[in-house]
Design a protein around this motif. Sequence first.
Motif, short mmCIF file in Angstrom:
data_model
loop_
_atom_site.label_atom_id
_atom_site.label_comp_id
_atom_site.label_asym_id
_atom_site.label_seq_id
_atom_site.Cartn_x
_atom_site.Cartn_y
_atom_site.Cartn_z
N LEU A 1 -13.05 10.33 -27.82
CA LEU A 1 -12.98 11.98 -27.14
C LEU A 1 -13.92 11.86 -27.01
O LEU A 1 -15.14 11.73 -27.45
CB LEU A 1 -13.11 12.42 -29.17
N TYR A 2 -15.09 12.62 -25.82
CA TYR A 2 -16.30 12.72 -25.66
C TYR A 2 -15.87 14.19 -25.15
O TYR A 2 -15.36 15.30 -25.70
CB TYR A 2 -15.49 12.84 -23.33
N VAL A 3 -17.56 14.23 -25.92
CA VAL A 3 -17.90 15.60 -26.80
C VAL A 3 -18.54 16.53 -25.56
O VAL A 3 -19.27 16.59 -25.01
CB VAL A 3 -19.33 15.10 -28.07
N GLY B 1 -21.84 14.43 -24.06
CA GLY B 1 -21.75 13.56 -23.91
C GLY B 1 -21.23 12.10 -24.79
O GLY B 1 -20.91 11.19 -24.20
N ASP B 2 -21.60 12.69 -25.68
CA ASP B 2 -21.66 11.36 -27.09
C ASP B 2 -19.78 10.93 -26.84
O ASP B 2 -19.01 11.63 -26.54
CB ASP B 2 -21.80 11.92 -28.18
N ILE B 3 -19.32 10.32 -27.50
CA ILE B 3 -17.67 9.16 -27.51
C ILE B 3 -18.28 9.22 -29.04
O ILE B 3 -18.38 8.19 -28.95
CB ILE B 3 -17.76 8.80 -26.35
N ILE B 4 -16.55 10.14 -29.79
CA ILE B 4 -16.39 9.57 -31.06
C ILE B 4 -15.05 8.64 -30.69
O ILE B 4 -14.10 8.69 -30.43
CB ILE B 4 -16.25 10.57 -31.79
N VAL C 1 -20.02 5.98 -33.05
CA VAL C 1 -20.25 7.46 -32.10
C VAL C 1 -21.13 6.35 -30.47
O VAL C 1 -21.96 5.90 -31.51
CB VAL C 1 -20.86 8.48 -31.97
N LEU C 2 -19.81 6.28 -29.42
CA LEU C 2 -20.79 5.46 -28.91
C LEU C 2 -21.78 7.22 -27.60
O LEU C 2 -21.63 7.65 -27.55
CB LEU C 2 -19.95 5.26 -27.44
N LYS C 3 -23.03 6.84 -28.03
CA LYS C 3 -24.20 7.49 -27.04
C LYS C 3 -24.17 7.31 -25.55
O LYS C 3 -24.26 6.08 -25.47
CB LYS C 3 -25.80 7.24 -27.89
N ALA C 4 -24.42 7.83 -25.16
CA ALA C 4 -25.06 8.27 -23.67
C ALA C 4 -25.25 7.78 -22.78
O ALA C 4 -25.93 6.66 -22.24
CB ALA C 4 -25.56 9.65 -22.76
N GLY D 1 -25.57 3.79 -24.39
CA GLY D 1 -24.61 2.53 -24.89
C GLY D 1 -24.48 2.48 -25.64
O GLY D 1 -23.73 1.59 -26.37
N SER D 2 -25.85 3.05 -26.09
CA SER D 2 -25.59 2.39 -28.16
C SER D 2 -24.41 2.96 -28.59
O SER D 2 -24.55 4.25 -28.89
CB SER D 2 -27.25 2.47 -28.71
N THR D 3 -24.38 2.21 -30.31
CA THR D 3 -23.06 2.42 -30.64
C THR D 3 -23.55 2.67 -32.03
O THR D 3 -24.42 2.26 -32.77
CB THR D 3 -22.11 1.61 -31.11
N LYS D 4 -23.70 4.02 -33.11
CA LYS D 4 -24.15 4.26 -34.04
C LYS D 4 -23.18 5.06 -34.99
O LYS D 4 -21.67 5.48 -34.51
CB LYS D 4 -25.42 5.73 -33.82
N ASN D 5 -22.92 4.62 -36.07
CA ASN D 5 -22.27 4.56 -37.38
C ASN D 5 -23.09 5.94 -38.34
O ASN D 5 -23.92 6.25 -38.48
CB ASN D 5 -21.86 3.63 -38.32
N VAL D 6 -22.27 7.41 -37.73
CA VAL D 6 -23.15 8.75 -39.13
C VAL D 6 -21.80 9.15 -39.65
O VAL D 6 -20.61 9.29 -39.46
CB VAL D 6 -23.21 9.62 -37.16
N ASN D 7 -22.37 9.46 -40.69
CA ASN D 7 -21.65 10.32 -41.53
C ASN D 7 -21.84 12.15 -41.75
O ASN D 7 -22.69 12.31 -41.55
CB ASN D 7 -22.19 9.99 -43.16
#
Length: 511
Positions: free
Chosen positions: A335-337, A354-357, A388-391, A393-399
């Motif tokens: 899902l593109y924010v 621009g982040d992608i869930i 979340v895939l950040k703009a 290119g990094s991937t982060k796990n967020v609560n």
Amino acid sequence: MKKIGLIVLAASFLGGAAAIGAYKLLERPNDSFTLADRQKTMFASNVTGVSSAGAPDFVQAAAAVSPAVVHIKTTYQGKSSRGGGMDSMLEEFFGFGGGGRVQRQPQAASGSGVILTADGYIVTNNHVVDKADKIEVILSNRRKATARVIGKDPNTDLALIKVDVDNLPFVKMGNSDNVQVGEWVLAVGFPLDLQTTVTAGIVSAKARNIGILNRGNSMMTEEEYDEYRRTGQRPTRTNNSIESFIQTDAAINPGNSGGALVNAAGELVGINAAIASQSGRNEGYGFAIPVNLAKKILEDFKKFGSVKRGYIGVSFRALDADVAEELKIKENTGLYVSDISPNGAAAAAGIKEGDIIKKVEGTPIYDSPDLQERIGRMSPGDKVALTVLKADGSTKNVNVTLKGESSVMAAKKDTEKATGVSLNKLGATFAPASAAQKEKFGIKSGVVVTNVVPGEEFDYYGIAKGSIIYKINGKEVSSAAELEKALATSRDGRTTISGFNPNGGTFVIQF
């Protein structure tokens, strides 16, 4: 021998104490039990029935469920929705209804419901009982009882009603997450004013979004229409609808709404809600609300009388190959924010435009229902784990800690105070235009209209989904935030919008 006698005597005492304890537990006041707790007292020792993937013999399942599915008859005293509401939904999906007319004479309608507890809690569709002056329930023994509404929610099309009758048969709630495409299911209800009817089919798909709830909720009521004629202001609504239907080819017809969708073990996995049909009759496309979503909504009805919904605070577009190409990104799933609510839950967790869930609670996301249904089962204050895939290119796990409606409305009022207007008044959602789109139309800025709410401002002026808006009040806009700031510059109540239709034609609209 004496030792054995003492042991037997002690065992007897222990057994008696356990029995008394269990009896006292069951004797607790009804209000101390959740709906699920009450079901556990009856079904905890049940042996799971034959898997739906096994032999398609539904005799036991039908016999167990049919007595607990009821016929609901409603009476209305002359007020219906102007140009929509329940009548228009029924007309479009079921082939009958008021056709958008304001009807003054008493009307009658009917649907189905499923008994969930022995003391008379019944789940049905919101559109079956909404605005009814009288709700009559016909039980399996043909006894009639008047029902009262405990709670109803147009955003999920669910309602909980109650009859004051005891010792009723009821259906065991299953786990809709375990339902698989190709699995055998039964639809039980009262179609076409017939007596209890059981039909069989398979699960054709899951997580279907067919757009019926948002369409029904966007229609003006008679009071809203009168206010609109007086002031010229359309009612402002936010689309909070949650659609993640189980699709089935089990025959569903008018009157099945609110009835049971059960698996071969006789467990409730969905509440039948709608059909897609050109004829108004079954054509093999029926849709049911997953019971796992319904459980949370129904418990809220019982505790609070309304839904306490948690909000994540994002607008998004479901990615596929076409959208990815349009946005000039490599990812075609997730899902593109496209927009973030100020002071919302997602913003607090560091999610940005621009982040992608990509995942929710570790489960991959492919379409909007994958996220919306999971959030719909949660309450304000609950935490949801997102990948979340950040703009960059990094991937982060967020609560993300979900916020309640009061927080969302407060943020909305702050935004309106600062800008003088809300995007909700336009009845549309937006995403930044891609470089290719801007090059195609020879513009340096622009936003794409990603959704248009029927009956709202953009729909009224014919601005279609896929249009490009590049100026508001003469100011260039490249994001939803810039668009909202530009709206605040309207003079004398007039707003000018400049853009391109999906077919390339230009338009300038002033309202």
